[in-house]
Design a protein around this motif. Structure first.
Motif, PDB file in Angstrom:
ATOM      1  N   SER A   2       0.825  -1.193   0.000  1.00  0.00           N
ATOM      2  CA  SER A   2       0.000   0.000   0.000  1.00  0.00           C
ATOM      3  C   SER A   2       0.868   1.256   0.000  1.00  0.00           C
ATOM      4  O   SER A   2       1.959   1.281   0.572  1.00  0.00           O
ATOM      5  CB  SER A   2      -0.901   0.003   1.239  1.00  0.00           C
ATOM      6  N   LEU A   3       0.340   2.312  -0.625  1.00  0.00           N
ATOM      7  CA  LEU A   3       1.056   3.591  -0.660  1.00  0.00           C
ATOM      8  C   LEU A   3       0.668   4.485   0.507  1.00  0.00           C
ATOM      9  O   LEU A   3       1.191   5.590   0.628  1.00  0.00           O
ATOM     10  CB  LEU A   3       0.766   4.313  -1.978  1.00  0.00           C
ATOM     11  N   ALA A   4      -0.229   4.014   1.353  1.00  0.00           N
ATOM     12  CA  ALA A   4      -0.710   4.821   2.476  1.00  0.00           C
ATOM     13  C   ALA A   4       0.452   5.287   3.350  1.00  0.00           C
ATOM     14  O   ALA A   4       1.261   4.487   3.817  1.00  0.00           O
ATOM     15  CB  ALA A   4      -1.710   4.023   3.314  1.00  0.00           C
ATOM     16  N   GLY A   5       0.549   6.588   3.548  1.00  0.00           N
ATOM     17  CA  GLY A   5       1.611   7.154   4.369  1.00  0.00           C
ATOM     18  C   GLY A   5       2.932   7.316   3.653  1.00  0.00           C
ATOM     19  O   GLY A   5       3.873   7.906   4.199  1.00  0.00           O
ATOM     20  N   LEU A   6       3.030   6.780   2.420  1.00  0.00           N
ATOM     21  CA  LEU A   6       4.279   6.863   1.664  1.00  0.00           C
ATOM     22  C   LEU A   6       4.200   7.845   0.504  1.00  0.00           C
ATOM     23  O   LEU A   6       5.156   8.560   0.215  1.00  0.00           O
ATOM     24  CB  LEU A   6       4.653   5.477   1.110  1.00  0.00           C
ATOM     25  N   PHE A   7       3.038   7.860  -0.165  1.00  0.00           N
ATOM     26  CA  PHE A   7       2.885   8.671  -1.365  1.00  0.00           C
ATOM     27  C   PHE A   7       1.443   9.160  -1.454  1.00  0.00           C
ATOM     28  O   PHE A   7       0.503   8.360  -1.276  1.00  0.00           O
ATOM     29  CB  PHE A   7       3.229   7.837  -2.608  1.00  0.00           C
ATOM     30  N   PRO A   8       1.233  10.445  -1.733  1.00  0.00           N
ATOM     31  CA  PRO A   8      -0.134  11.002  -1.773  1.00  0.00           C
ATOM     32  C   PRO A   8      -0.837  10.689  -3.093  1.00  0.00           C
ATOM     33  O   PRO A   8      -1.086  11.572  -3.914  1.00  0.00           O
ATOM     34  CB  PRO A   8       0.123  12.509  -1.610  1.00  0.00           C
ATOM     35  N   ILE A   9      -1.202   9.420  -3.292  1.00  0.00           N
ATOM     36  CA  ILE A   9      -1.737   8.980  -4.578  1.00  0.00           C
ATOM     37  C   ILE A   9      -3.002   9.738  -4.969  1.00  0.00           C
ATOM     38  O   ILE A   9      -3.261   9.987  -6.149  1.00  0.00           O
ATOM     39  CB  ILE A   9      -2.004   7.451  -4.569  1.00  0.00           C
ATOM     40  N   ASP A  10      -3.816  10.155  -3.983  1.00  0.00           N
ATOM     41  CA  ASP A  10      -5.060  10.855  -4.290  1.00  0.00           C
ATOM     42  C   ASP A  10      -4.823  12.227  -4.924  1.00  0.00           C
ATOM     43  O   ASP A  10      -5.726  12.792  -5.534  1.00  0.00           O
ATOM     44  CB  ASP A  10      -5.912  11.017  -3.030  1.00  0.00           C
ATOM     45  N   LYS A  11      -3.611  12.759  -4.778  1.00  0.00           N
ATOM     46  CA  LYS A  11      -3.295  14.049  -5.408  1.00  0.00           C
ATOM     47  C   LYS A  11      -3.015  13.894  -6.898  1.00  0.00           C
ATOM     48  O   LYS A  11      -2.998  14.865  -7.643  1.00  0.00           O
ATOM     49  CB  LYS A  11      -2.082  14.689  -4.718  1.00  0.00           C
ATOM     50  N   TRP A  12      -2.784  12.643  -7.326  1.00  0.00           N
ATOM     51  CA  TRP A  12      -2.376  12.402  -8.708  1.00  0.00           C
ATOM     52  C   TRP A  12      -3.349  11.527  -9.480  1.00  0.00           C
ATOM     53  O   TRP A  12      -3.299  11.468 -10.698  1.00  0.00           O
ATOM     54  CB  TRP A  12      -0.998  11.713  -8.718  1.00  0.00           C
ATOM     55  N   ASN A  13      -4.208  10.843  -8.785  1.00  0.00           N
ATOM     56  CA  ASN A  13      -5.049   9.845  -9.436  1.00  0.00           C
ATOM     57  C   ASN A  13      -6.513  10.094  -9.118  1.00  0.00           C
ATOM     58  O   ASN A  13      -6.915  10.072  -7.968  1.00  0.00           O
ATOM     59  CB  ASN A  13      -4.652   8.444  -8.953  1.00  0.00           C
ATOM     60  N   PHE A  14      -7.314  10.384 -10.136  1.00  0.00           N
ATOM     61  CA  PHE A  14      -8.750  10.491  -9.903  1.00  0.00           C
ATOM     62  C   PHE A  14      -9.456   9.378 -10.652  1.00  0.00           C
ATOM     63  O   PHE A  14      -8.963   8.858 -11.633  1.00  0.00           O
ATOM     64  CB  PHE A  14      -9.302  11.862 -10.321  1.00  0.00           C
ATOM     65  N   ARG A 153       8.812  19.860 -11.982  1.00  0.00           N
ATOM     66  CA  ARG A 153       9.546  18.608 -11.797  1.00  0.00           C
ATOM     67  C   ARG A 153      10.414  18.289 -13.005  1.00  0.00           C
ATOM     68  O   ARG A 153      10.089  18.633 -14.136  1.00  0.00           O
ATOM     69  CB  ARG A 153       8.572  17.452 -11.581  1.00  0.00           C
ATOM     70  N   SER A 154      11.488  17.575 -12.755  1.00  0.00           N
ATOM     71  CA  SER A 154      12.344  17.114 -13.845  1.00  0.00           C
ATOM     72  C   SER A 154      11.665  15.953 -14.561  1.00  0.00           C
ATOM     73  O   SER A 154      10.692  15.376 -14.063  1.00  0.00           O
ATOM     74  CB  SER A 154      13.689  16.647 -13.279  1.00  0.00           C
ATOM     75  N   VAL A 155      12.197  15.586 -15.727  1.00  0.00           N
ATOM     76  CA  VAL A 155      11.640  14.446 -16.469  1.00  0.00           C
ATOM     77  C   VAL A 155      11.745  13.173 -15.637  1.00  0.00           C
ATOM     78  O   VAL A 155      10.804  12.368 -15.608  1.00  0.00           O
ATOM     79  CB  VAL A 155      12.371  14.273 -17.820  1.00  0.00           C
ATOM     80  N   LYS A 156      12.846  12.998 -14.931  1.00  0.00           N
ATOM     81  CA  LYS A 156      13.010  11.799 -14.107  1.00  0.00           C
ATOM     82  C   LYS A 156      11.945  11.729 -13.024  1.00  0.00           C
ATOM     83  O   LYS A 156      11.362  10.674 -12.777  1.00  0.00           O
ATOM     84  CB  LYS A 156      14.403  11.777 -13.469  1.00  0.00           C
ATOM     85  N   GLU A 157      11.694  12.848 -12.370  1.00  0.00           N
ATOM     86  CA  GLU A 157      10.679  12.872 -11.319  1.00  0.00           C
ATOM     87  C   GLU A 157       9.281  12.631 -11.898  1.00  0.00           C
ATOM     88  O   GLU A 157       8.479  11.902 -11.312  1.00  0.00           O
ATOM     89  CB  GLU A 157      10.726  14.209 -10.584  1.00  0.00           C
ATOM     90  N   ARG A 158       9.004  13.235 -13.057  1.00  0.00           N
ATOM     91  CA  ARG A 158       7.689  13.036 -13.681  1.00  0.00           C
ATOM     92  C   ARG A 158       7.487  11.583 -14.090  1.00  0.00           C
ATOM     93  O   ARG A 158       6.387  11.039 -13.964  1.00  0.00           O
ATOM     94  CB  ARG A 158       7.539  13.959 -14.903  1.00  0.00           C
ATOM     95  N   LEU A 159       8.551  10.943 -14.576  1.00  0.00           N
ATOM     96  CA  LEU A 159       8.461   9.532 -14.933  1.00  0.00           C
ATOM     97  C   LEU A 159       8.194   8.690 -13.693  1.00  0.00           C
ATOM     98  O   LEU A 159       7.351   7.776 -13.719  1.00  0.00           O
ATOM     99  CB  LEU A 159       9.750   9.064 -15.618  1.00  0.00           C
ATOM    100  N   ALA A 160       8.880   8.979 -12.607  1.00  0.00           N
ATOM    101  CA  ALA A 160       8.680   8.226 -11.365  1.00  0.00           C
ATOM    102  C   ALA A 160       7.235   8.364 -10.880  1.00  0.00           C
ATOM    103  O   ALA A 160       6.593   7.380 -10.508  1.00  0.00           O
ATOM    104  CB  ALA A 160       9.657   8.706 -10.293  1.00  0.00           C
ATOM    105  N   ILE A 161       6.705   9.587 -10.901  1.00  0.00           N
ATOM    106  CA  ILE A 161       5.320   9.830 -10.483  1.00  0.00           C
ATOM    107  C   ILE A 161       4.352   9.043 -11.369  1.00  0.00           C
ATOM    108  O   ILE A 161       3.417   8.393 -10.888  1.00  0.00           O
ATOM    109  CB  ILE A 161       4.991  11.334 -10.534  1.00  0.00           C
ATOM    110  N   LEU A 231      12.632   8.873  -5.748  1.00  0.00           N
ATOM    111  CA  LEU A 231      12.999   9.470  -7.044  1.00  0.00           C
ATOM    112  C   LEU A 231      11.939  10.464  -7.528  1.00  0.00           C
ATOM    113  O   LEU A 231      12.256  11.410  -8.246  1.00  0.00           O
ATOM    114  CB  LEU A 231      13.184   8.373  -8.096  1.00  0.00           C
ATOM    115  N   SER A 232      10.688  10.255  -7.112  1.00  0.00           N
ATOM    116  CA  SER A 232       9.611  11.161  -7.531  1.00  0.00           C
ATOM    117  C   SER A 232       9.667  12.510  -6.807  1.00  0.00           C
ATOM    118  O   SER A 232       9.115  13.489  -7.301  1.00  0.00           O
ATOM    119  CB  SER A 232       8.247  10.508  -7.253  1.00  0.00           C
ATOM    120  N   GLY A 233      10.307  12.513  -5.647  1.00  0.00           N
ATOM    121  CA  GLY A 233      10.383  13.745  -4.866  1.00  0.00           C
ATOM    122  C   GLY A 233       9.067  14.102  -4.196  1.00  0.00           C
ATOM    123  O   GLY A 233       8.893  15.231  -3.739  1.00  0.00           O
TER     124      GLY A 233
END
Length: 237
Positions: A2-14, A153-161, A231-233
């Motif tokens: 799970s990404l809970a507490g690690l990555f704010p997935i709701d900010k990026w995924n609708f 964001r850089s291309v690397k960060e955007r790819l990671a996201i 890597l996503s920052g």
């Protein structure tokens, strides 16, 4: 994992998967009274930007990319819809033409609901309008965040996201215990990140060498999600 507490997935995924869930039986029956199902091959266009909006589409199986095309003919993928989600309803609500295009990323089963039935259900329902309003509000927040943050964001960060978000998309259809395989072409991935194919290949090779992911043909398996989040920052934002 799970990404809970690690990555704010709701900010990026609708997603609109909850819009039709558990609607009152009579409302759902009315909405689907003239529904037509159609199978689409991979890469087949469902509707095009600027086309007359004659109805909405319900993804019953598969994945669909929503995208815009610039003057040079290059795609910018805005979103990937999973099974259970609705697409095309923005144009109906605004009484406008489709603002973007949609095409399948894989073989898909798509149901078409005529405009008249959708609007009729909207008028009769006490549940559907609230769900649509909530979904539209969340989508606006996500798109605003994506535009503002991706620009910094850089291309690397955007790819990671993008890989993190896609992992969640493909996770939904992966059986427990199986590895999550992101099945997407390099050109589609580049169009999501907003860069050229050569950059995607270069950074995927770099991520692979670092043990973050492995590839099998065009399929991508994330081996170290925590490192990818670094890597996503965007970790713990």
């Amino acid at each position: 994992m799970s990404l809970a507490g690690l990555f704010p997935i709701d900010k990026w995924n609708f997603k609109s998967a909850s819009i039709l869930n558990n609607l009152p039986g009579d409302e759902y029956a009315y909405l689907c009274s003239n529904m037509l199902e159609q199978r689409y091959s991979k890469g087949e266009v469902i509707f095009r930007e600027g086309g007359a909006a004659s109805g909405i589409f319900f993804v019953k199986k598969g994945k669909v990319k929503k995208y815009k095309v610039d003057k040079a003919g290059k795609e910018q993928i805005i979103y990937v819809a999973n099974a259970g989600e609705l697409i095309g309803y923005h144009a109906i609500l605004a009484d406008e033409r489709y603002p973007d295009s949609a095409a399948t990323l894989e073989e898909s089963l798509i149901a078409f609901i005529p405009k008249e039935d959708f609007l009729g259900a909207l008028e009769k329902s006490t549940v559907l309008p609230r769900r649509l309003l909530k979904t539209l509000s969340h989508e606006f927040t996500v798109l605003t965040n994506s535009i503002s943050v991706f620009a910094q964001r850089s291309v690397k960060e955007r790819l990671a996201i993008t890989l993190i978000v896609l992992r969640e998309k493909f996770k939904a259809e992966t059986l427990p215990g199986e590895e999550i395989m992101i099945n997407i072409s390099r050109s589609d991935l580049a169009n999501m990140v907003g860069t050229g194919n050569e950059n995607i290949v270069r950074f995927l090779t770099e991520f692979k060498a670092a043990g973050v992911l492995t590839t099998l043909g065009k399929k991508i398996c994330i081996n170290d999600i925590r490192e990818l989040i670094k890597l996503s920052g965007c970790g713990n934002e």
